[in-house]
Structures are given as structure tokens and as C-alpha cells.
Design a protein around this motif. Structure first.
Motif, PDB file in Angstrom:
ATOM      1  N   PRO A   1       0.798  -1.233   0.000  1.00 36.71           N
ATOM      2  CA  PRO A   1       0.000   0.000   0.000  1.00 36.71           C
ATOM      3  C   PRO A   1       0.829   1.281   0.000  1.00 36.71           C
ATOM      4  CG  PRO A   1       0.162  -0.827   2.230  1.00 36.71           C
ATOM      5  CD  PRO A   1       0.909  -1.805   1.352  1.00 36.71           C
ATOM      6  N   ILE A   2       2.157   1.197  -0.126  1.00 39.57           N
ATOM      7  CA  ILE A   2       2.956   2.425  -0.101  1.00 39.57           C
ATOM      8  C   ILE A   2       2.945   3.098  -1.478  1.00 39.57           C
ATOM      9  CG2 ILE A   2       5.228   3.403   0.446  1.00 39.57           C
ATOM     10  CD1 ILE A   2       3.815   2.010   2.793  1.00 39.57           C
ATOM     11  N   GLU A   3       3.120   2.334  -2.523  1.00 38.45           N
ATOM     12  CA  GLU A   3       3.133   2.912  -3.862  1.00 38.45           C
ATOM     13  C   GLU A   3       2.021   2.303  -4.703  1.00 38.45           C
ATOM     14  OE1 GLU A   3       5.168   5.445  -4.871  1.00 38.45           O
ATOM     15  OE2 GLU A   3       3.740   5.421  -6.523  1.00 38.45           O
ATOM     16  N   LEU A   4       1.244   3.140  -5.350  1.00 35.80           N
ATOM     17  CA  LEU A   4       0.202   2.673  -6.264  1.00 35.80           C
ATOM     18  C   LEU A   4       0.601   3.134  -7.664  1.00 35.80           C
ATOM     19  CD1 LEU A   4      -3.011   3.659  -4.254  1.00 35.80           C
ATOM     20  CD2 LEU A   4      -1.775   1.502  -4.213  1.00 35.80           C
TER      21      LEU A   4
ATOM     22  N   ARG B   1      -0.535   2.741 -10.586  1.00 33.22           N
ATOM     23  CA  ARG B   1      -1.576   3.262 -11.482  1.00 33.22           C
ATOM     24  C   ARG B   1      -2.015   4.659 -11.074  1.00 33.22           C
ATOM     25  NH1 ARG B   1      -4.101  -0.306 -15.171  1.00 33.22           N
ATOM     26  NH2 ARG B   1      -6.037   0.873 -15.136  1.00 33.22           N
ATOM     27  N   VAL B   2      -1.964   4.956  -9.775  1.00 34.92           N
ATOM     28  CA  VAL B   2      -2.302   6.318  -9.337  1.00 34.92           C
ATOM     29  C   VAL B   2      -1.163   7.260  -9.715  1.00 34.92           C
ATOM     30  CG1 VAL B   2      -2.660   7.806  -7.336  1.00 34.92           C
ATOM     31  CG2 VAL B   2      -3.830   5.614  -7.474  1.00 34.92           C
ATOM     32  N   SER B   3       0.069   6.857  -9.436  1.00 36.02           N
ATOM     33  CA  SER B   3       1.215   7.724  -9.732  1.00 36.02           C
ATOM     34  C   SER B   3       1.277   8.042 -11.218  1.00 36.02           C
ATOM     35  CB  SER B   3       2.512   7.046  -9.290  1.00 36.02           C
ATOM     36  OG  SER B   3       2.494   6.873  -7.900  1.00 36.02           O
ATOM     37  N   ALA B   4       0.908   7.042 -12.043  1.00 32.92           N
ATOM     38  CA  ALA B   4       0.987   7.253 -13.492  1.00 32.92           C
ATOM     39  C   ALA B   4       0.010   8.321 -13.969  1.00 32.92           C
ATOM     40  CB  ALA B   4       0.706   5.946 -14.226  1.00 32.92           C
ATOM     41  N   THR B   5      -1.057   8.565 -13.196  1.00 33.29           N
ATOM     42  CA  THR B   5      -2.038   9.564 -13.641  1.00 33.29           C
ATOM     43  C   THR B   5      -1.752  10.950 -13.066  1.00 33.29           C
ATOM     44  OG1 THR B   5      -3.539   9.206 -11.783  1.00 33.29           O
ATOM     45  CG2 THR B   5      -3.842   7.795 -13.711  1.00 33.29           C
ATOM     46  N   LEU B   6      -0.779  11.048 -12.168  1.00 33.58           N
ATOM     47  CA  LEU B   6      -0.516  12.330 -11.504  1.00 33.58           C
ATOM     48  C   LEU B   6       0.697  13.022 -12.125  1.00 33.58           C
ATOM     49  CD1 LEU B   6      -1.066  11.239  -7.798  1.00 33.58           C
ATOM     50  CD2 LEU B   6      -2.657  12.456  -9.290  1.00 33.58           C
TER      51      LEU B   6
ATOM     52  N   ILE C   1       3.550  13.837 -11.449  1.00 33.74           N
ATOM     53  CA  ILE C   1       4.773  13.655 -10.650  1.00 33.74           C
ATOM     54  C   ILE C   1       5.734  12.845 -11.517  1.00 33.74           C
ATOM     55  CG2 ILE C   1       5.756  12.716  -8.529  1.00 33.74           C
ATOM     56  CD1 ILE C   1       2.965  12.826  -7.289  1.00 33.74           C
TER      57      ILE C   1
END
Lengths: 402, 242
Positions: free
Chosen positions: A355-358, A360-365, A367
């Protein structure tokens, strides 16, 4: 479903989820066993053959083996009940004994890998003294038996106390009066922590027994009968396993359900703490990596509090070595730094997974992936510097400079 | 005004062709529904526009910026509610949405405003990992909407919402569209289509097989309460999942 069938299904799932032959048990045994053997050989050949070099090599082997089995012991609850599939297995009409046997099979496989590391690591000792090597193999075998039988037995027994409500009662008697408020909901955190602490206590006893037998490994004088100690530990391991299998194994389904529920309740309660001064200071230096760094720091604190407990333990050991300046500090320094480094590698892998790194979420942000990498490096570097490098430097300076 | 443009979008999963040369434009202020059978390529298309998966061929442009060459600035304008919602389980609802808002450079005040819009401000302090399916959907939607998002991508996000939650979600999406955002959402809830959409796209086997908007859509909806379902069934043969 029989035990063999469940094990076959589990093996199939693990094989699908596996990361290839290079991360499999045989490769782990060869790589880590080889590394230990190389270290033992290096300690053995620092000068011409003498009892002192045999002692140094033996200490090196013991340090590595205690670190390896320490990790193996810590893994046992994760092989038995702290597993993602525990709630599902608890729902299915599978006999408790079958669930117990499947969990035991996982523990036996893990213990066999660790024992293989210890056996390969002892290889160089056979080059100079076969009897010496056999003594080390006896210790490796005893530790392997403890990891395969005693620790799973103690772990399941501890969980059976939860099933019976005994841990909750003990917890309430032990510390509740000072903290309980009339409106507070009873938190299951202590019971859940004891599920890890009871096997941890058993593991500590095993390690202490092996350390007591340590002089026997190099034929040094010893007050106790080391073979007797090792035999007693082996017998206790088998007896504990037999007793737990006979009395508790049938309740394994209930145990899995209760521990899963307890864990879910515990994890549902988050301790909301602001970032520490160190985290704030590091974040200020990171630029666009500050945001993922703060996120990682917050989540690791909540999900993996053990990182801080083990870090503090490493810090204490190194600080005490520095303050006490023992006659042979190398073993302590090596075990602590190797153990902490191995754990840091584990943490590095955890930082990249839910649960520390997602991903698929990071790819949409917006960053940059590089900023995410820098954030993780900063967190890991900070942890290692605070808990290992600083006290390690202190110990080194105290031992060899001042 | 065109907000997003897909040109010859093609995506393979190994040997399997998931999206086959899809080209379309999404206009600001428009709510577009993406319909199609299971395995038609809807989620793959949404994931590609969100930048989660890379196309094998073709280009995706968001607010004039190519997702391949300027991914960071393009992503800052896209909000994606994945299926299942990807939540930081050990964050509270407020923290999770707050993190996403901070990544998009948004004012922290918009976090609570978004939660209020969607009626989930009361669960702001609850850990994500203890939320029910419907609550997780709503938090995923909040994360997709928070901040300066111009293109909202929703992958079956309205599924599992109770009637009040669904109404709040529809109202919020309509408000966003009126403020100039484009919304592209996949769903199997055809009733939603009839109630809120400005455009309907139908995909099958990775290709766009129908596109209805404006007068054409109005004429379709005027045919009766099950007009969209009848239209869908007439287009798609029931062959089971691809």
C-alpha cells in the motif's frame, strides 16, 4: 479437500505469483549460502591456520546464521496467518487440520531454505576440520527444526489464545485500567501485537540457547552440555508441534478467521501523527520529490511500524557496543549491520509496492517517476543513516580510534 | 472546443488487440458515455488517456499537449477514477484526496469542498481500508475530480452508489461540465445515459461502432425509456466476452 490438495493449489498460486527461478528458494539458498561461505572463508584465512582463525570463522558463520534464522523466525506468523488469503480460507469448508498442514508445509519449505544457507555457509569449515563442520551442521539442523516445528507450533498456539479470548483478557488485565475511558472502544491492537510478540519471545529463547552452545562449536570450554541443549531444543520443537497439531490444529479455520478479523480491526484504526522534524527537514531538501516523500513517510509509519522498532534495536546494539567496547565486537557489528542492511533491502522493495506505492495512481498524476524514485531513496537513506550509519560510526570511532 | 483528441489509438495486450485504431475528439462541457460489452476495450481506452498504459500506436492529446511528449503537464489536467479505485489504504479519505490534490498543485481547501460536493465529508477521517465498495467508488471519484482537472475519466465509477450518492455524483459531474470540463465515463447503467449524457459512444472489439450526440441523441432519447438499451442491443451481438 485434503492437505495435499490444498498444498498443491497453494503451490500453483505461488508459482503463478512467483518472480521466476532466479528468485526461487534454490537460488536464494545458493546466493546467500555462497555469500556466507565466502565470508567464513575470508575470516578463516586472515592469517595462517590456528584456533583463533577457526574461532573467527565460526563466529562469522554463527553471526550470519543467527541473522538468517532471525528473519526466518520473524516470517513464521506471515506464513501461518498474516496472509492475504487467510480471510478467504477461513470462509471455505476446509478442515482445520488441512489448513494447519498447509501452513506447516510453507514453514518447512522456508526453514529448509534457511537451513540450506547455513549448511552451504559452513562448507569452508570442512576444509580444515570435518568434526568442527559437523558441529556447525548440528546447530544448523537444530535451528532448522525450530523454524519448521517450534515456531509454527508457538505461532498457532498464540493465535489459539486469541480464538479463546485469552489474549484479550490478559491485555485488559495488564494495562487497560490506566488507559480505559468510559467512551473508548476497546482497541485490539495489543492482542494483535502479542500475536507477533509470542513467537518473537520463542525465537529469542532459541537464539539464546544457540549462543549458549557457541563455545562448543570451536571446542572451547563450556559449563553446560551443548549437545544436550541442542537435543533438548530439537525434542521440544517436535513435541510442541505434535502437541499443537493434536490439540489446536482442528480449530485452524476459526483461528484464521479471528486473526484476520483482529488484524482488520487493528489496521482500521490509524494513528494520525504529524511528520517528524527530521522528515520535515528532509522534505525541504527534496524539491519536487517532497510530496511523494511525505506520502511514503506517513504510510510507512502506519503500515510498517516494525521498521522503526527494528531500527531502534539496531541503534541500541551499535550504541551499546560503542559504549561497552567488548573484546570481540566484530560479530555484533557485522550481525547488526548485515541484518539492518538486509532489512533495508526488504524495505526498499516494500516502498515500491502497495500500500505504499500505487503505480496506477502515480501514473495519472503530474509527478515525475524520477521524483518518486528520489523520494524513496531519501526515505531509505534517512532510515539507514539514523539507525545504522550514525551509531555504527560512533561504535567504530569508540572501538578503533578513541 | 476540443479538449482531448485520440488519433489512431491502438493498444495490444501481447498478441491480443484491445483497441483498434480508435480516433475521436472530446469536447469541453460535454458528458460522454462510453458503452460496450465486457472486453470491448473501454477500460483500456480510459487507462491510455489517463497515461496508465502506453499505446502501441497513435497519439493522445489533452488540452493541446501530447501525452507522450508532455506527460506531466497533460496529466495535471486529467482525473481518472480507476476500476477498482486505487486508494492508499493507510491514508484517511481526506489524506488520500489531499495527496492527489497536492500532486495536481491544487489549493488544500478544494479537498473538503470536493468531499462536501460528493457527500463524503463525514467520512473524511476514516481510513480508506475500512470503506465499503460504494464508499470506495465515491472516494475514487473525489480523487478524480479534485484540483484543476479539465478531463474527467470514470471507469464504471457510478456502479454501486446508493441513490443519494448517485444523484450527488451526477450533479457534481454536470457542474464540472458546465464549468468547461469534459467527462468521459464507461458504464453499463444505461439509465444513467438517458438521464445525464450529452453524447454516447459505443465500442465493440476495440473499435468505435456508434457515436450519437446533439439532435441525433435527442431523437434517440425521445423514442422512450428503453431507447438506449434497444439501440445498444441492435448494435452489439450477444457473443459473450471476447
Amino acid at each position: 479437500m485434503t492437505g495435499a490438495e490444498l498444498i498443491r493449489w497453494s503451490r500453483q498460486h505461488e508459482a503463478r505469483a512467483g518472480r521466476g527461478w532466479w528468485a526461487g528458494a534454490p537460488m536464494i539458498a545458493v546466493v546467500f549460502g555462497g555469500a556466507l561461505a565466502a565470508w567464513v572463508y575470508a575470516r578463516m584465512t586472515i592469517s595462517t591456520a590456528s584456533p583463533i582463525t577457526a574461532t573467527a570463522a565460526s563466529h562469522a558463520w554463527l553471526a550470519g546464521v543467527v541473522a538468517a534464522f532471525g528473519l526466518a523466525f520473524l516470517r513464521v506468523p506471515f506464513l501461518v496467518y498474516w496472509r492475504a488469503d487467510a480471510p478467504l480460507l477461513a470462509q471455505l469448508p476446509i478442515a482445520g487440520r488441512v489448513l494447519f498442514d498447509a501452513a506447516l508445509a510453507r514453514c518447512v519449505r522456508a526453514a529448509a531454505t534457511t537451513t540450506a544457507i547455513a549448511v552451504i555457509g559452513a562448507g569452508p569449515l570442512a576444509l580444515v576440520d570435518v568434526e568442527l563442520a559437523l558441529r556447525h551442521l548440528a546447530v544448523a539442523g537444530t535451528l532448522g527444526l525450530a523454524a519448521a516445528a517450534l515456531l509454527p507450533a508457538v505461532t498457532v498456539w498464540a493465535a489459539s489464545l486469541v480464538d479463546q479470548g485469552i489474549l484479550a483478557a490478559v491485555t485488559a488485565m495488564g494495562g487497560a485500567p490506566a488507559k480505559t475511558t468510559p467512551t473508548a472502544t476497546p482497541a485490539p491492537a495489543q492482542s494483535s501485537a502479542l500475536l507477533g510478540a509470542v513467537p518473537g519471545f520463542a525465537a529469542t529463547i532459541v537464539v539464546v540457547i544457540v549462543l549458549l552452545a557457541n563455545p562448543w562449536l570451536v571446542r572451547a570450554p563450556i559449563k553446560l552440555s551443548a549437545p544436550g541443549l541442542l537435543a533438548a531444543l530439537a525434542a521440544a520443537s517436535l513435541a510442541a508441534l505434535a502437541a499443537v497439531r493434536a490439540r489446536v490444529a482442528d480449530r485452524m479455520g476459526t483461528i484464521l478467521r479471528d486473526v484476520s478479523a483482529l488484524d482488520r480491526q487493528r489496521l482500521a484504526t490509524l494513528e494520525i501523527l504529524p511528520p517528524t522534524a527530521i522528515e520535515r527537514a528532509i522534505a525541504r531538501l527534496l524539491g519536487d520529490a517532497a510530496l511523494p516523500y511525505r506520502k511514503d513517510a506517513q504510510l510507512v509509519r502506519r503500515r510498517y511500524p516494525m521498521a522503526f522498532a527494528l531500527g531502534a534495536l539496531a541503534f541500541l546494539v551499535l550504541a551499546i557496543v560503542g559504549l561497552a567496547r567488548p573484546a570481540e565486537p566484530e560479530g555484533w557489528l557485522v550481525v547488526t549491520t548485515v541484518g539492518a542492511s538486509a532489512y533495508a533491502i526488504t524495505l526498499a522493495a516494500r516502498l515500491r509496492r502497495p500500500p505504499i506505492e500505487l503505480p496506477r495512481v502515480s501514473a495519472t498524476l503530474p509527478i515525475e517517476p524520477a521524483a518518486i524514485g528520489r523520494a524513496k531513496l531519501a526515505w531509505l537513506g534517512g532510515w539507514y543513516a539514523i539507525f545504522v550509519l550514525v551509531p555504527g560510526l560512533f561504535a567504530t570511532l569508540r572501538l578503533w580510534v578513541f | 472546443m476540443t479538449l482531448a483528441k485520440l488519433a489512431d489509438l491502438t493498444i495490444h495486450y501481447g498478441q491480443r488487440l484491445a483497441v483498434d485504431g480508435l480516433s475521436l475528439e472530446l469536447a469541453a462541457g460535454e458528458i460522454t458515455l462510453l458503452l460496450g460489452p465486457n472486453g470491448a476495450g473501454k477500460s483500456t481506452t480510459l487507462s491510455a488517456i489517463a497515461g496508465v498504459i502506453m499505446p502501441s500506436r497513435g497519439t493522445i492529446t489533452v488540452a493541446g499537449q501530447d501525452l507522450a511528449t508532455a506527460p506531466r503537464s497533460a496529466r495535471g489536467k486529467v482525473g481518472f477514477a480507476d476500476q477498482p479505485p486505487q486508494l492508499y489504504e493507510f491514508f484517511t479519505v481526506e489524506e488520500h484526496v489531499g495527496f492527489v490534490a497536492a500532486a495536481r498543485g491544487a489549493d488544500p481547501a478544494v479537498v473538503m469542498a470536493t468531499l462536501v460536493d460528493l457527500g463524503i465529508d463525514k467520512i473524511a477521517k476514516r481510513p480508506c481500508r475500512e470503506l465499503s465498495f460504494g464508499m470506495r467508488q465515491r472516494v475514487g471519484l473525489a480523487a478524480a475530480l479534485v484540483g484543476p482537472v479539465e478531463l474527467v475519466l470514470l471507469d464504471e465509477t457510478l456502479n454501486g452508489l446508493d441513490p443519494h450518492a448517485a444523484r450527488a455524483a451526477r450533479a457534481t459531474l454536470r457542474t464540472r461540465a458546465e464549468r468547461g470540463a469534459a467527462v468521459l465515463m464507461s458504464t453499463h447503467l444505461l439509465g444513467v445515459a438517458e438521464r445525464m449524457c450529452d453524447r454516447i459512444l459505443v465500442m465493440d472489439k476495440g473499435k468505435l461502432v456508434a457515436d450519437r450526440r446533439g439532435a441525433e441523441l435527442a431523437a434517440l432519447l425521445a423514442q422512450g425509456p428503453s431507447a438506449v438499451e434497444d439501440f445498444y442491443v441492435s448494435l452489439i451481438a450477444d457473443e459473450g466476452p471476447a
